[in-house]
Design an enzyme around this catalytic site. Sequence first.
Site, PDB file in Angstrom:
ATOM      1  N   LYS A   1       0.830  -1.033   0.023  1.00 25.91           N
ATOM      2  CA  LYS A   1       0.037  -0.184   0.102  1.00 25.91           C
ATOM      3  C   LYS A   1       0.766   1.219   0.038  1.00 25.91           C
ATOM      4  O   LYS A   1       1.874   1.354   0.927  1.00 25.91           O
ATOM      5  CB  LYS A   1      -0.863   0.167   1.276  1.00 25.91           C
ATOM      6  CG  LYS A   1      -1.748  -1.127   1.320  1.00 25.91           C
ATOM      7  CD  LYS A   1      -2.564  -1.605   0.207  1.00 25.91           C
ATOM      8  CE  LYS A   1      -3.347  -3.036   0.620  1.00 25.91           C
ATOM      9  NZ  LYS A   1      -4.165  -3.451  -0.807  1.00 25.91           N
TER      10      LYS A   1
ATOM     11  N   LYS B   1     -14.317  -8.058  -7.826  1.00 28.48           N
ATOM     12  CA  LYS B   1     -14.757  -8.316  -6.110  1.00 28.48           C
ATOM     13  C   LYS B   1     -16.310  -8.591  -6.231  1.00 28.48           C
ATOM     14  O   LYS B   1     -17.071  -7.558  -6.518  1.00 28.48           O
ATOM     15  CB  LYS B   1     -14.327  -7.314  -5.286  1.00 28.48           C
ATOM     16  CG  LYS B   1     -12.800  -7.086  -5.221  1.00 28.48           C
ATOM     17  CD  LYS B   1     -12.390  -5.875  -4.440  1.00 28.48           C
ATOM     18  CE  LYS B   1     -10.969  -5.661  -4.264  1.00 28.48           C
ATOM     19  NZ  LYS B   1     -10.542  -4.406  -3.430  1.00 28.48           N
TER      20      LYS B   1
HETATM   21 MG    MG Z   1      -7.028  -2.089  -4.265  1.00 31.90          MG
END
Ligand code: MG
Length: 370
Positions: A165, A265
């Site tokens: 991240k 997703k």
């Molecule tokens: Mg992502």
Amino acid sequence: MKIKRITVWQKTLPLSKPYWLSGGRLKFEALDSTILRIETDTGLSGWGEGCPWGHTYLPAFGGGIRAGLELLAPQLLGQQATAIDRLNQMMDVVLPGHPYIKSPIDIALWDLLGKHAELPVYTLLGGADGDHIDVNSSISTGTPDEMVSLIEEARAKGYRTHSAKLGGGHPQTDIDRIEAIEAALQPDEFVTYDINRAWTPAVAIEVMNSASARGWFEQPCETFDQCRHVRQHTTQPIMLDECMHSLQDHLDGWRYGACEGVKVKPNRLGGLTKSRQVRDFCTSVGWRMHIEDVGGTVLADTAAMHLALSTKAENRLASWLAHAHLIDDPAPDQGARNRDGKVVLPDKPGLDVEPDLDWLGEPVAVYGAV
Ligand code: MG
């Protein structure tokens, strides 16, 4: 096989440690999950889960699922449970949009169809390609040294693909993080730098053109058009995630050359039915995909892993397991579990995850005769 009853539970799922995205922009300590069971007149029942990743990550929140089910669930009673496309079309008429509300219902319908057909869901979604799914780590934003040591810890647990991240702070900070991670990677490892929308287009172009990275950059900016602009001024492959909500978004992504891959997703797209449609489109245009759910227990993870396993291996990248970040577990030892960086799904009908009723406790809603 007609739908007789739908029972809904709400569970607050504490994370094993607070989660930060984008340099602290998105922080939360627990997830709000909705787990539901669809019972039929044959005695078979199916399980589904919808669990946004906090309420700041996407236009979705836990309470929204339960509110939407008040509209949808009564319409589903008495309907043929195996008619999954028809039921999705009906839900889209009753409540246009709001895909995340429909995902737990759609997942439970696939679980039911698998049990009815006595086949694993991955067989119904196209058939397994290979015998396992690779699992990727999730590396929180930190100093370059902190991120490298998190990757070393993940490597020791068997992970070979990492989602690191980035975002927040000075652009040079992200350049330093990338350079440190690239220097520490082993030849058989991959990294996707996940920016979670934190960069402006100018920062994205500056960082991506300054750091020597061979991996993917995921959702660098807030909007589709910003990411597409970055795509036109950089060379590394781009993966889109949070700005992709429908098949139309993916058609636009291909038409405008905005990316080379996407996250698929179920909770963001509206369940396995719509995710399968997106997955098949992405495969046909040669994109690569990380297939996983937004959040949740092993139930939501397992549904996404059935889709991943049934995806052509050369088009799929590793998958992340949300339940690895949770303290509670509704179905210990069942479903998609990480074993040395790999998931092997059981060859059992449906999803083969049965949440523990004591763990679930009292339902928050029951639709249909008790
Ligand atoms: Mg992502």
